[in-house]
Design a protein around this motif. Structure first.
Motif, PDB file in Angstrom:
ATOM      1  N   SER A 181       0.820  -1.223   0.000  1.00 31.76           N
ATOM      2  CA  SER A 181       0.000   0.000   0.000  1.00 31.76           C
ATOM      3  C   SER A 181       0.849   1.267   0.000  1.00 31.76           C
ATOM      4  CB  SER A 181      -0.935  -0.010   1.217  1.00 31.76           C
ATOM      5  OG  SER A 181      -0.183  -0.036   2.424  1.00 31.76           O
TER       6      SER A 181
ATOM      7  N   ARG B 226       3.778   1.547  -1.452  1.00 30.07           N
ATOM      8  CA  ARG B 226       4.627   1.553  -2.652  1.00 30.07           C
ATOM      9  C   ARG B 226       6.116   1.394  -2.310  1.00 30.07           C
ATOM     10  NH1 ARG B 226       1.752   3.165  -7.083  1.00 30.07           N
ATOM     11  NH2 ARG B 226      -0.283   4.125  -6.663  1.00 30.07           N
TER      12      ARG B 226
ATOM     13  N   LYS C 199       9.644  -1.791  -5.481  1.00 25.30           N
ATOM     14  CA  LYS C 199      10.108  -1.095  -6.687  1.00 25.30           C
ATOM     15  C   LYS C 199      10.494  -2.128  -7.748  1.00 25.30           C
ATOM     16  CE  LYS C 199       9.905   2.845  -4.441  1.00 25.30           C
ATOM     17  NZ  LYS C 199       8.863   3.836  -4.754  1.00 25.30           N
TER      18      LYS C 199
END
Length: 453
Positions: free
Chosen positions: A410, A412, A415
């Motif tokens: 949630s 982020r 990557k």
């Protein structure tokens, strides 16, 4: 756990059943004796009163039909014939006859005071009878003695007979002796029946208990003990034997081991066998692996199916060095191919082990630590692993990362890193691979191995 041991070790059932049967037998014998004695007493009293009635009627009839001028002499002869004939002699007897110009009585060993009291009672009892011919009779107790009385009252004569009932007491004593003998025989037969019945019922119940205990503590597929059996077997390790509440566990595990090792075994390719050949093939694999593992162990070591494709071995009195030798033999056994559907399948296994008491002192911790070591062996593909504190730290780290992973998506924190695909013919880039990398806010960039574990 306690209920299972009670089911296996309840030895008081037969004793309780015997006591219940004996109590019932004793009650039946007592009731039989009391009822029979009362019936004999009532029957004896009725017989004695009937006999006394006939005697009084005989005397009264003789008075009516006699034409002799001296009825007293005739009465004396008749009384002597009936009551003092050499075979029977009353211990205490009183007879009184009254009629026209006749007042006659005989007193044999009777107390005058008792005679007066008894006559007074008889006058009260018979004063309400106004019939022409009245023949009441009954029994009276006085000074601890039983007296039978009979009154026959006709048109001319009245006959009163009072005598003791000692022969009834003697008869009842005789009957009581026979009843006691009969009751002892009945009680002995009831006791024998109770013992036989209790033995039969106890065997049936114990067989049922053993069957239920076996069903509860053994795996239906492999026939191996299950996790409930393991919990009951290892429970005495942590029991305080000074506590009298747990005395019943002493028979189950009379000598708790001073040390021991616990192995957790997980088959590596069991899911592939199930998915490829079906659950029947998976069941066959489990049965054959269980048999092979049992052949490696000695009589003191216990193999348990913990569920699915996981097995546990408890090896008491085995130190760490001996456990390492045993785990090597287990790895070799699990790597041996198994024939399923005419195919040789080698599953392999990952094994973790923990040691009691250096690493844990209770069954739950031993299983947890061995399970943690097993997951490390599976992850490293090392075959087996010995538990260490590092396992716990890694396990906690994995749990922590799994909990943080939801927030990572949630927020982020995942990557993408792109890696080109290069053609070996001409060196041109023909595509890319997208690789996920987790940038943890406190642990930094995490390696792929941790993400996949």
């Amino acid at each position: 756990m306690t209920a299972l041991l009670e089911l296996q070790r309840d030895k008081s059932f037969r004793l309780k059943l015997i006591l219940i049967c004996l109590t019932v037998a004793l009650s039946v014998a007592s009731i039989y004796t009391v009822v029979s004695y009362r019936l004999a007493a009532d029957l004896g009293l009725k017989t004695a009163l009937d006999s006394l009635h006939r005697q009084a009627m005989l005397i009264h009839g003789e008075l009516l039909i006699t034409n002799k001028k001296a009825p007293e002499e005739h009465l004396a002869e008749l009384i002597k014939l009936v009551y003092f004939n050499g075979h029977l002699e009353e211990s205490e007897l009183y007879i009184k006859i009254t009629g026209p110009n006749l007042e006659w009585s005989i007193d044999h060993k009777m107390n005058p005071i008792e005679i007066d009291l008894l006559l007074s009672k008889l006058m009260l009892l018979t004063s309400t009878s106004l019939s022409t011919v009245d023949m009441p009779n009954g029994q009276e107790t006085m000074s601890g003695k039983q007296f039978l009385w009979q009154v026959v009252r006709g048109d001319k004569y009245q006959v009163i007979i009072i005598k003791t009932s000692e022969y009834i007491d003697n008869t009842l004593t005789f009957v009581m002796k026979r009843l006691i003998i009969t009751s002892i025989i009945v009680f002995w037969l009831a006791t024998w029946f109770a013992l036989t019945l209790s033995s039969w019922m106890n065997k049936r119940v114990q067989d049922k208990n053993d069957s239920l205990a076996h069903l509860a503590t053994h795996d239906s597929l492999t026939g191996l003990p299950n996790r409930l059996f393991l919990a009951n077997m290892m429970h005495p390790i942590i029991i305080d034997h000074s506590d009298p509440t747990y005395k019943k566990y002493e028979e189950f595990y009379s000598h708790p081991p001073k040390q021991g090792c616990l192995f957790v075994i997980d088959l590596d390719k069991f899911k592939e066998v199930n998915d490829t050949f079906g659950h029947a093939a998976g069941d066959t694999l489990l049965i054959k692996v269980a048999k092979k593992l049992n052949q490696v162990l000695d009589a003191t070591q216990t193999l348990v199916r913990f569920g699915g494709d996981k097995f546990i071995i408890w090896a008491p009195e085995v130190d760490i060095e001996q456990a390492k030798n045993l785990v090597q033999r287990l790895i070799i056994t699990c790597n041996e191919p198994v024939m399923i559907n005419k195919l040789a399948i080698s599953t392999g296994a990952s094994i973790g082990l923990s040691h009691y008491p250096s690493q844990a002192t209770d069954p739950e911790s031993l299983i947890l630590y061995a399970d943690t070591a097993m997951y490390e062996a599976k992850q490293n593909r090392s075959g087996w692993s010995m538990f260490s504190e590092r396992n716990i730290q890694c396990g906690r780290q994995r749990l922590k990362l799994r909990a943080d992973l939801d927030d990572a998506l949630s927020e982020r924190q995942i990557k993408l890193h792109y890696q080109p695909k290069v053609s070996l013919k001409d060196g041109h880039i023909i595509g890319v691979e997208a690789l996920a990398r987790w940038y943890h806010p406190t642990d930094g960039l995490l390696p792929q191995r941790i993400l996949l574990s």
